[in-house]
Design a protein around this motif. Structure first.
Motif, PDB file in Angstrom:
ATOM      1  N   LYS A 116       0.823  -1.200   0.000  1.00  0.00           N
ATOM      2  CA  LYS A 116       0.000   0.000   0.000  1.00  0.00           C
ATOM      3  C   LYS A 116       0.863   1.258   0.000  1.00  0.00           C
ATOM      4  N   TRP A 117       2.010   1.209   0.684  1.00  0.00           N
ATOM      5  CA  TRP A 117       2.839   2.408   0.743  1.00  0.00           C
ATOM      6  C   TRP A 117       3.418   2.752  -0.629  1.00  0.00           C
ATOM      7  N   ARG A 118       3.621   1.735  -1.476  1.00  0.00           N
ATOM      8  CA  ARG A 118       4.117   2.028  -2.820  1.00  0.00           C
ATOM      9  C   ARG A 118       3.047   2.736  -3.644  1.00  0.00           C
ATOM     10  N   ARG A 119       1.801   2.304  -3.520  1.00  0.00           N
ATOM     11  CA  ARG A 119       0.713   3.004  -4.211  1.00  0.00           C
ATOM     12  C   ARG A 119       0.633   4.456  -3.727  1.00  0.00           C
ATOM     13  N   ARG A 120       0.815   4.640  -2.436  1.00  0.00           N
ATOM     14  CA  ARG A 120       0.790   5.991  -1.879  1.00  0.00           C
ATOM     15  C   ARG A 120       1.942   6.826  -2.428  1.00  0.00           C
ATOM     16  N   LEU A 121       3.109   6.178  -2.576  1.00  0.00           N
ATOM     17  CA  LEU A 121       4.268   6.862  -3.135  1.00  0.00           C
ATOM     18  C   LEU A 121       4.005   7.293  -4.577  1.00  0.00           C
ATOM     19  N   TYR A 122       3.435   6.396  -5.393  1.00  0.00           N
ATOM     20  CA  TYR A 122       3.143   6.730  -6.791  1.00  0.00           C
ATOM     21  C   TYR A 122       2.105   7.846  -6.875  1.00  0.00           C
ATOM     22  N   LEU A 123       1.148   7.818  -5.948  1.00  0.00           N
ATOM     23  CA  LEU A 123       0.152   8.879  -5.906  1.00  0.00           C
ATOM     24  C   LEU A 123       0.805  10.221  -5.601  1.00  0.00           C
ATOM     25  N   MET A 124       1.720  10.232  -4.643  1.00  0.00           N
ATOM     26  CA  MET A 124       2.423  11.468  -4.283  1.00  0.00           C
ATOM     27  C   MET A 124       3.282  11.964  -5.447  1.00  0.00           C
ATOM     28  N   LEU A 125       3.909  11.039  -6.176  1.00  0.00           N
ATOM     29  CA  LEU A 125       4.707  11.430  -7.336  1.00  0.00           C
ATOM     30  C   LEU A 125       3.826  12.070  -8.411  1.00  0.00           C
ATOM     31  N   GLY A 126       2.661  11.488  -8.653  1.00  0.00           N
ATOM     32  CA  GLY A 126       1.750  12.058  -9.644  1.00  0.00           C
ATOM     33  C   GLY A 126       1.284  13.446  -9.251  1.00  0.00           C
ATOM     34  N   ILE A 127       0.957  13.636  -7.973  1.00  0.00           N
ATOM     35  CA  ILE A 127       0.531  14.956  -7.500  1.00  0.00           C
ATOM     36  C   ILE A 127       1.680  15.955  -7.625  1.00  0.00           C
ATOM     37  N   ALA A 128       2.904  15.512  -7.291  1.00  0.00           N
ATOM     38  CA  ALA A 128       4.072  16.394  -7.418  1.00  0.00           C
ATOM     39  C   ALA A 128       4.290  16.792  -8.880  1.00  0.00           C
ATOM     40  N   GLY A 129       4.126  15.837  -9.794  1.00  0.00           N
ATOM     41  CA  GLY A 129       4.272  16.146 -11.215  1.00  0.00           C
ATOM     42  C   GLY A 129       3.233  17.153 -11.682  1.00  0.00           C
ATOM     43  N   ALA A 130       1.989  16.980 -11.223  1.00  0.00           N
ATOM     44  CA  ALA A 130       0.931  17.930 -11.590  1.00  0.00           C
ATOM     45  C   ALA A 130       1.222  19.310 -11.025  1.00  0.00           C
ATOM     46  N   ALA A 131       1.720  19.365  -9.787  1.00  0.00           N
ATOM     47  CA  ALA A 131       2.045  20.649  -9.155  1.00  0.00           C
ATOM     48  C   ALA A 131       3.164  21.362  -9.917  1.00  0.00           C
ATOM     49  N   LEU A 132       4.197  20.619 -10.323  1.00  0.00           N
ATOM     50  CA  LEU A 132       5.285  21.212 -11.103  1.00  0.00           C
ATOM     51  C   LEU A 132       4.785  21.687 -12.466  1.00  0.00           C
ATOM     52  N   PHE A 133       3.842  20.943 -13.035  1.00  0.00           N
ATOM     53  CA  PHE A 133       3.255  21.337 -14.320  1.00  0.00           C
ATOM     54  C   PHE A 133       2.589  22.706 -14.220  1.00  0.00           C
TER      55      PHE A 133
ATOM     56  N   GLY B   8      11.921  18.545 -13.223  1.00  0.00           N
ATOM     57  CA  GLY B   8      11.310  17.774 -12.137  1.00  0.00           C
ATOM     58  C   GLY B   8      10.194  16.885 -12.641  1.00  0.00           C
ATOM     59  N   THR B   9       9.349  17.437 -13.520  1.00  0.00           N
ATOM     60  CA  THR B   9       8.275  16.638 -14.113  1.00  0.00           C
ATOM     61  C   THR B   9       8.842  15.510 -14.970  1.00  0.00           C
ATOM     62  N   MET B  10       9.928  15.793 -15.707  1.00  0.00           N
ATOM     63  CA  MET B  10      10.560  14.767 -16.540  1.00  0.00           C
ATOM     64  C   MET B  10      11.057  13.598 -15.688  1.00  0.00           C
ATOM     65  N   LEU B  11      11.663  13.905 -14.543  1.00  0.00           N
ATOM     66  CA  LEU B  11      12.169  12.850 -13.665  1.00  0.00           C
ATOM     67  C   LEU B  11      11.025  12.007 -13.108  1.00  0.00           C
ATOM     68  N   ILE B  12       9.937  12.659 -12.725  1.00  0.00           N
ATOM     69  CA  ILE B  12       8.769  11.935 -12.211  1.00  0.00           C
ATOM     70  C   ILE B  12       8.175  11.038 -13.300  1.00  0.00           C
ATOM     71  N   THR B  13       8.091  11.556 -14.518  1.00  0.00           N
ATOM     72  CA  THR B  13       7.578  10.754 -15.637  1.00  0.00           C
ATOM     73  C   THR B  13       8.440   9.531 -15.860  1.00  0.00           C
ATOM     74  N   SER B  14       9.756   9.702 -15.850  1.00  0.00           N
ATOM     75  CA  SER B  14      10.667   8.558 -16.031  1.00  0.00           C
ATOM     76  C   SER B  14      10.444   7.505 -14.949  1.00  0.00           C
TER      77      SER B  14
END
Length: 632
Positions: A106-123, A383-389
């Motif tokens: 579950k913590w990995r799903r939470r991590l991926y969710l946080m990465l997606g939100i961070a990518g959207a915020a940087l966008f 930052g968004t590029m790194l999250i996408t990778s």
């Protein structure tokens, strides 16, 4: 049969050509206007690099291979394979990763969710910087003709920006048809300007060999690392190739990039390099110095049009991202206006539009020039590029079954380059690089607070809710008035009685002849097929449970979809249907569900949330709001 197939083929080619032309305007506006400022910043005071023969070839080689490796190999070849039912972008990618069943913890799903939100915020940070730097760099071309224009640069740029945001409520359907042709002219012009100089100094073509980039890096070491921050300017907009994939498809985007955009960009960059070798004083503005005197003012006009188109793409992208975030439960509901009856996805969000305008105006007034803005540009993009990778790496391992060795080899290389670019841009932190990070941090905190706050509220509501079966059994027909018509109650939990229904029964003793308990669910997919749109359960006593499914790229239209359920036993007469919506007000609890600072932020955000009636397309004259207080 052969004749039919032959007829279909040209039609398919025409459609692909039309999509490719449209993609030029929407997808490539940002990266297509990068030549306006990239080469100038490569040899700026910040990098300290002198325009010697070896340095010019080294910088051109770095730009060339950044475009080839980051844009072509990473995005066009690899990342665009990671589509979520045809859709791209960091939120679509986050939803795709979260939907994988083989994520172990579950913590990995939470991590991926946080990465997606961070990518959207940087966008969102990028969405503020792109209009500011693009329009400023275009208008600054006037100073090449005469320094007398210098005091007018900021007023003209602000006028263009304000005009651009002021017409957003009309939508892009009217002017959008001109985006592709204007951008096509832009790429043809910059290619011709570059080729003209290139013919005079063809020795710069030696920079196509990567050994010039490697030699420059080995020779200059730290200076070359600093220069990567300027090289990043050449690849801004690469994320748009992926984000806009759902609008045009992968093939038209790939055709446009490989067939026109990449060659035109390289010709222009190499032309600027040739000009600098011939005349180092051209570094003041190498792009506009490519043009002969008679073409300067037309080129400024064309460049301004191109930068407006590039800005329009980021503005529209911000609207789409905000709508997706609201449907995914990452932000409060926002008021959405559809600007086209025929073009899907063209929406206008007033609050997002005016907040963007305010942010862009502040940036222009604070930084005052494209050179100063270049210091802030790059961190959000890389930052968004790194999250996408990172997220596509998960897809490669868990969905594509590439295996760990191949995935680590490919994405290890991509992430190493992303980290190098991000680290170089972080050197500009104190010179303005903190601005997009600060914007992203605020947006991330707001999104994460809203997500966790809604989860806490849902748990509190569920704990206090009454199961439907218990409520139905407790209804006394002798005491309850049952008027004719249909009442639709919106509820977040399909198994429990909505608060507004309980209030109506308790205070008014009213239960309509037909009651629809409607829940809206948004799965981790962009679109839901008509067959999977609704689930209907008949509970007896005229009560029906309906669950509607909408993808995160769709706009819910509840009345229209309810009208389609008559054959499933849901009576629907628009003039005899009322919609009951809970209007919750949140108050502070003695034992808060969230940390105190997060609780205050959640309460603030909740005050700006649009009503559920507006968001789900309910007719205003048929909506009844029943309020309740929830302690959090």
């Amino acid at each position: 049969m052969a004749a039919s197939g032959t007829a279909v083929e040209p039609a398919g080619r025409r459609r692909r050509a039309a999509l490719t032309l449209a993609a030029l305007g929407v997808v490539f506006g940002d990266i297509g206007t990068s030549p306006l400022y990239t080469v100038k910043e490569c040899f700026s005071e910040y990098t300290g690099i002198q325009p010697t023969h070896d340095n010019v070839l080294g910088m051109l080689s770095l730009i060339t291979w950044a475009l080839i490796v980051v844009v072509t190999l990473k995005y066009v070849v690899v990342v665009m394979r990671a589509d979520n039912k045809g859709e791209g972008g960091v939120l679509a990618l986050m939803a795709l990763v979260a939907s994988q069943n083989n994520i172990p913890t579950k913590w990995r799903r939470r991590l991926y969710l946080m990465l997606g939100i961070a990518g959207a915020a940087l966008f969102y940070g990028d969405c503020l910087l792109t209009p500011a730097i693009s329009v400023l760099s275009a208008v600054e071309g006037l100073t090449v003709a005469t320094p007398a224009f210098q005091p007018m640069i900021i007023p003209i740029a602000l006028g263009v920006i304000v005009a651009l945001f002021s017409v957003q409520h009309f939508g892009t359907s009217g002017i959008g048809r001109w985006f592709g042709p204007v951008t096509l002219i832009w790429f043809m012009v910059i290619a011709v300007l570059g080729a003209h100089q290139l013919v005079q100094r063809p020795e710069v073509l030696a920079a196509l060999s990567p050994h010039h980039a490697i030699g420059f890096a080995l020779r200059e070491k730290f200076v070359a690392f600093v220069a990567l921050g300027a090289i990043t300017l050449a690849i801004t907009g690469a994320e748009a190739l992926y984000a806009d994939m759902g609008h045009f498809g992968a093939k038209p985007i790939r055709l446009a990039w490989l067939g026109l955009v990449l060659p035109a960009l390289l010709l222009n960059y190499y032309g600027q390099g040739a000009l600098i070798l011939a005349d180092p004083t051209a570094l003041a503005n190498p792009f506009f110095n490519l043009a002969p005197d008679w073409a300067l003012y037309p080129l400024v006009v064309l460049a301004t049009a191109a930068t407006v188109i590039a800005s329009q793409a980021t503005i529209s992208g911000a609207f789409s991202m905000a709508k997706q975030a609201a449907l995914l439960g990452l932000s409060p509901r926002v008021h959405i206006q559809h600007t086209s009856a025929s073009e899907f996805g063209q929406v206008y969000l007033p609050v997002v539009n005016w907040l963007q305008l305010l942010g862009v105006v502040i940036l222009v007034m604070a930084f005052k020039s494209s050179t100063n803005l270049a210091s802030a540009y790059g961190i959000a993009v890389t930052g968004t590029m790194l999250i996408t990778s990172t997220l596509v790496f998960v897809i490669a391992v868990r969905k594509w079954n590439w295996g760990w060795p191949l995935s680590i080899l490919v994405f290890g290389a991509f992430m190493t380059l992303d980290l190098a670019l991000l680290s170089s841009n972080m050197l500009k932190f104190l010179d303005g690089g903190w601005v997009p990070l600060a914007i992203a941090a605020v947006i991330f905190l707001c999104m994460w607070t809203w997500l966790t706050g809604r989860a806490a509220v849902a748990k509190r509501e569920q704990d206090e809710a009454l199961p439907l079966e218990v409520l139905l059994e407790s209804i006394n027909p002798a005491r309850v008035h049952r008027p004719q018509g249909t009442a639709v109650y919106l509820t977040a939990f399909s198994g429990n009685a909505p608060r507004c229904l309980m209030h109506n029964l308790k205070h008014n003793e009213v239960l309509h002849e037909h009651v629809v308990l409607l829940s809206i669910e948004v799965p981790d997919i962009p679109f839901v097929s008509p067959e999977g749109r609704s689930q209907v359960t008949h509970l007896g006593k005229g009560v029906h449970r309906v669950v509607m499914h909408y993808g995160f790229m769709e706009q819910p239209d509840v009345p229209n979809d309810l009208a389609l359920l008559e054959d499933k036993g849901i009576p629907f007469d628009p003039m005899r249907t009322s919609y009951f919506v809970g209007r919750n007000s949140f108050v502070s609890a003695d034992k808060p569900l969230l940390p105190r600072w997060q609780q205050k932020l959640f309460l603030t955000l909740s005050r700006f949330a649009a009503s559920a009636g507006d968001f789900f397309g309910l007719p205003a004259n048929r909506v009844v709001e029943l309020g309740s207080r929830i302690e959090i």
